[in-house]
Design an enzyme around this catalytic site. Sequence first.
Site, mmCIF file in Angstrom:
data_model
loop_
_atom_site.group_PDB
_atom_site.id
_atom_site.type_symbol
_atom_site.label_atom_id
_atom_site.label_comp_id
_atom_site.label_asym_id
_atom_site.label_seq_id
_atom_site.Cartn_x
_atom_site.Cartn_y
_atom_site.Cartn_z
ATOM 1 N N SER A 87 3.687 1.795 -11.706
ATOM 2 C CA SER A 87 2.718 1.865 -11.595
ATOM 3 C C SER A 87 2.352 0.556 -10.354
ATOM 4 C CB SER A 87 1.962 2.073 -12.414
ATOM 5 O OG SER A 87 1.511 2.339 -12.737
ATOM 6 N N LYS B 74 -7.240 -4.748 -10.948
ATOM 7 C CA LYS B 74 -6.847 -3.118 -11.473
ATOM 8 C C LYS B 74 -8.876 -3.157 -12.628
ATOM 9 C CE LYS B 74 -3.455 0.346 -13.056
ATOM 10 N NZ LYS B 74 -2.302 0.470 -13.487
ATOM 11 N N SER C 283 -0.167 4.010 -11.079
ATOM 12 C CA SER C 283 -1.442 4.575 -11.302
ATOM 13 C C SER C 283 -2.392 3.024 -10.811
ATOM 14 C CB SER C 283 -1.297 4.293 -13.109
ATOM 15 O OG SER C 283 -0.675 2.554 -13.652
#
Lengths: 493, 486
Positions: free
Chosen positions: A178, A79, A154
């Site tokens: 997330s 990420k 997210s």
Amino acid sequence: MPSPLGEVARLREALTSGETTSSRLVDAALAAAEAVGEDLSVFTHLRHEAAREAAAAADARLSAGRARSVLDGLPIALKDNIVQAGEPAGCASRILEGYVSPFDATAVARLLEAGAIPIGRTNMDEFAMGSSTENSVHGPTRNPWDRDRSPGGSSGGSAAAVAADIVPLALGSDTGGSIRQPASLCGVVGMKPTYGRVSRWGLVAFASSLDQIGPFAHTAADCAVLLDAMSGHDAHDSTSLPEPPLQTAAGLNGDLSGRVIGLPREYYEAEGADASSLECVHAAVAALEGAGAKTVPVSLPHTRYAIAAYYLIANAEASSNLARFDGVRYGHRAAGASGLTDLYERSRSEGFGAEVKRRILLGTYVLSAGYYDAYYRRAQKLRTLLRRDFEAAFESCDVLVTPTTPEPAFRLGERADDPLTMYLSDVYTVSANLAGLPGVSIPCGLAGGGLAAGLPVGLQVLGPPLADAAVLEVADAYQRLTDHHQARPGGSR
Amino acid sequence: MSFRPDYEVVIGLEVHVQLRTRTKLFSTAAVSYGDEPNHHTTPVCLALPGALPVLNGQAVELAVRAGIATNCEVHPRSIFARKNYFYPDLPKGYQISQFEEPLATGGWLDVEFEDEKGELTTKRVGITRIHMEEDAGKSLHDGSAVDSHIDLNRAGVPLIEIVSEPDMRSPAEAGAYLRKLRAILRTVEASDADMEKGQFRCDANVSLRRHGDTQLGTRTETKNVNSFRFVEAAIEAEVERQARCLDEGEEIRQATLGYDADADRLFVMRMKENADDYRYFPDPDLIPLVIEEARIEQIRAGLPELPDRRRARLADEHGLTAAEAAKLVASAALADFFESAVAAGAPARAAAHWLTREVAACLNERDLEIEATALVPDAFASLLELVETGRLTARSARELLPELLEGGGDPAALVSERGLEAVSDEGALEVLADEVLASNPKAIASYRDGDKKSLNFLMGQVMKKTQGKADPARVRQILAGKLDGS
């Protein structure tokens, strides 16, 4: 005996037997990232050369019989808020455009040490603020199951990268769900470890008291391998637990006998929850019972305050954590500013997106003199009450099993102008962050009817603090009983 | 200070003290002074994305020492909080400090100072709290008219802030408090407290009120004054300014002031229309600072002798006056010097006398600490021996002092090199006395008429002839003998 499930075991076998090589795996991952990934906007940056060099080095080790670990030579996606030395760390924000980290996150350093090969950085909601991966300077990531829908967020890019089989493994971060929510919406496994289990050194902070790095994969067994490699005390993070690295993968044995599973009433009675998704969850509970687990009803009475407490605390911390992005030392600096205040105002106005600004404003407000007691301090009290709810519940059970989200993947743009509804999609996940608990989301089938027909549904397993192994054991046992983790976008099984 | 009997002066001090650590409070970067800008920085100092603070244990130990030495209650649990504000020399956009739960509270210092009558007075000044915090970097505005430059070498350097109660009533009390505080911190080696390097910085809160008023007046804060003399001068100037305002019926407005030492003037840094809102909250990157009671006791037991106890001991062991002992221990270095000199054979009372008067005056003039001079205890002891044995007059010794402080050297050698030996040859003195008497018949006459002061004049004449190298008492004796006897 470790779980037979998962890509790590299969790829390890293929690498050892010479059926494939790390270079071929990395090339295939990069090619898929460029083809499928580009279509879905999964990655924000790919490391072609560096990844291929690392793969060649891994192949040399493998052919010499000196593999560093079971992860040696396997491609992984990171990420964009987990830093790697020499790589951009943009957090999907304009304010970090051009920023390259000079150091490795501890989690990344440990995976590199184990031989894993990051192929690139995945899209996300800006600074991890969002539940849809739409709040990105790079545009939204699309759900591999339906490109008009959100992958959740997210960590939507990392979830999509695994769901679309671009990489077998990925890292995300979970502040209020997330990792688990996009895992649920993309039909993969995503785990948030106990707070402090994985070092936050090198994770760009959103809400420091809630953030945790965690793994994505198709199986709990693969998540266990990643978690084992990343976990363990780190002197660079004061909130890191004084615990040795976990060894969960070796303990996965599929045995559910004697396990007591709590079913928190408040998570099954939410208004507006998708009925067909709930059916999948109930079926999963039945399967667990069938394999020897016992279920008990429990109650977490303060659940309805969790979202409010979460958004007060997370935004308060974020408003302070994001103060360092000021246009002075790195990242975006507005051109032609006249004076210091103007430089700050313009750099930050231009650099942050709407949702980030909204949260900074809210967080600044709740910390302000005269409001602190009414908001921040009360939210901390609620946090204590929520923690006590869980302590009480875990007196009568080993783990909790719940839906991960109220409903499957929603359409892109559907909630973009409705932040409150968007916030509510975290209703089942935020409590684990507030209480610091480990939690994992695993696929438990496809929604049967209605507008969401054919979309993956997630099952959440939560455990008491430090019970990361128990959570993974139950998830792994469930996956041995079922084949939902083999479902792929487009119907292939 | 022009004395303002109509107002009571109320002073509280906030002192920022740099702890004597090798590395910064939350990073492994070295603490340094005067190095190339931005040389001592890590991702933590630069507030790079993903960097996290880790508390320096040595800083905690030194802060605990400071707390114990100032009679504070050191709390087994304290909390680091973020003080949020934007400034380019504050890379994170917040300073890590302590707010609601500081490390130590409720201490005091007994402060000795000379009152208006010049008498030694002791006063207890309360210490509200001591908290730990990190320093900010430096903004450099001298390069060009347009650009400012930032040096982050200082960013994150460990400090304690020591907040006093508003217990001081004059600049002299404030100065005495600061000297005492600094001596204590240096004694326990919590800080070098080098004021020139900004390791001991003072903010003075000053307000006035009419005698008998119970409410405090509106105060101003004078920031970052970095010498004792300047603190006293700045407070005097501010008292004078406020008194003039009040005389004219004006209101005192809350303000932050700076002090321009060159012009001896205060200037307004900013007016405080509203209270600042720093949005303090507990830093979620740091866990509560927990110090076991046993550890606190261990640190307490390991502390060296503190100035109050040392003062009592010095007075007791060497028969010094309370004022002399107090002046000696006001600087640990001076007290150390005294004890070394005595160990080297210096007579204690003479050593105390010389150190607290002649030597102290020389040091004050030069704004120096004794250890920064070339004078060593052995040399000082032999200087005093020369005086005690009559080989050197006090006046010659005083003249020699600046040279010894600046250049060092062996006093005995210097004395013979310069021909400064006291004229102790009785015969020679008799001859000189006779010469003076022969050429001053008028003085003899007035002495015999009862004007005893004439003897002083005659003495002065003899001393002049010896260039001050005779023992004045002996000269007086000889002259008196001749005048009264003949």
